[in-house]
Design an enzyme around this catalytic site. Structure first.
Site, PDB file in Angstrom:
ATOM      1  N   GLY A  44       0.835  -1.192   0.000  1.00 38.09           N
ATOM      2  CA  GLY A  44       0.000   0.000   0.000  1.00 38.09           C
ATOM      3  C   GLY A  44       0.869   1.241   0.000  1.00 38.09           C
ATOM      4  O   GLY A  44       1.953   1.254  -0.592  1.00 38.09           O
ATOM      5  N   CYS A  45       0.419   2.281   0.660  1.00 36.39           N
ATOM      6  CA  CYS A  45       1.156   3.552   0.685  1.00 36.39           C
ATOM      7  C   CYS A  45       2.590   3.342   1.147  1.00 36.39           C
ATOM      8  O   CYS A  45       2.843   2.837   2.240  1.00 36.39           O
ATOM      9  CB  CYS A  45       0.451   4.529   1.611  1.00 36.39           C
ATOM     10  SG  CYS A  45       1.332   6.093   1.814  1.00 36.39           S
TER      11      CYS A  45
END
Length: 213
Positions: A44-45
Site C-alpha cells: 500500500g502507501c
C-alpha cells in the site's frame, strides 16, 4: 496516498521536492554495494512501509518507489491514477549478516492486510496492492515458503502477489522518509486510513512486526 490528502496544502513541499524518479535495476542476486543486500516489498502507501524497516538493526536505508509496470520513468501522478501496472513499493537495503531476508518477510506480513486484493486499507487500486518482488532464487524460495505459512495460518485466501522484480524507480524526493519530514500529516493520514486498527485486527500483538536484535 488517498485523494483527501491531495487537497492538503502541499504545494510548497511539492515544489521543493519534485525530482525526476531514478531507476534502480534489480539484479539477479538482490545484492548492493559493500556486501549489502536489497529486498523489495509493496504494502500500500509507501510512506507507511518505510518506518517498520528503518527501525530494524541491520537495515541501512529504505527507498520509496514504483515497480511492476512497463512505463519507464513513472512519476507519482502516473502511478496514482492507475493503469501503469506499477505498485507503490519500498526497497530495503540491509546487511545480511545482521538481519536475514526471512526476517524482513516476517515484518512485511505484519504490516499489510494480506487478504485485500488490489488495495490496502483506505487506498484502492492495483497500484496499492501488496506484493513481494523477489530478486533471486533464494528470495523466491523464502517468499514462497512464507506465503505457504500464511495460507496455512489463515482460513481466508491470501491475495498478496509474488513476482520477479524488474526495474525499481525511485519516487520523488518529497515521498522519501515522509514520516520524518512531515510527522503530523503522516500520523493524520495513517489514522484516517485505519491502518493500525486493521493491522491489530488481523495480527493482534504481532501487528507491526518484531524488531530484531
Amino acid at each position: 496516498m488517498p485523494l483527501f490528502l491531495r487537497s492538503l496544502p502541499l504545494a510548497g513541499l511539492l515544489a521543493a521536492g519534485l525530482a525526476a524518479p531514478m531507476a534502480y535495476a534489480a539484479n539477479d542476486s538482490g545484492t548492493a554495494a559493500d556486501g549489502l543486500s536489497t529486498a523489495i516489498f509493496a504494502g500500500g502507501c509507501f510512506w507507511c512501509m518505510e518506518p517498520p524497516y528503518d527501525r530494524q538493526p541491520g537495515v541501512t536505508s529504505t527507498t520509496s518507489g514504483y515497480i511492476g509496470g512497463e512505463l519507464e520513468n513513472p512519476g507519482y501522478d502516473d502511478v496514482s491514477r492507475g493503469g501503469t501496472g506499477h505498485a507503490e513499493a519500498v526497497k530495503i537495503t540491509y546487511d545480511p549478516d545482521a538481519i536475514d531476508y526471512a526476517e524482513l518477510l516476517d515484518i512485511f506480513w505484519r504490516n499489510v492486510d494480506p487478504f485485500a486484493e488490489d488495495r490496502q486499507f483506505c487506498d484502492s487500486g492495483p497500484q496499492y496492492r501488496s506484493a513481494i518482488f523477489y530478486q533471486d532464487e533464494r528470495q523466491r524460495e523464502l517468499a514462497e515458503a512464507s506465503l505457504a505459512e500464511m495460507q496455512e495460518r489463515f482460513d481466508q485466501p491470501i491475495a498478496t502477489e509474488l513476482s520477479s522484480a524488474g526495474a525499481f524507480w525511485d519516487a520523488e524526493d518529497y515521498h522519501q522518509n515522509y514520516y520524518e519530514k512531515n510527522p503530523l500529516r503522516y500520523k493524520f493520514y495513517r489514522f484516517r486510513c485505519g491502518r493500525d486498527d486493521r493491522l491489530e485486527e488481523i495480527w493482534g500483538d504481532e501487528a507491526g512486526g518484531p524488531t530484531f536484535d
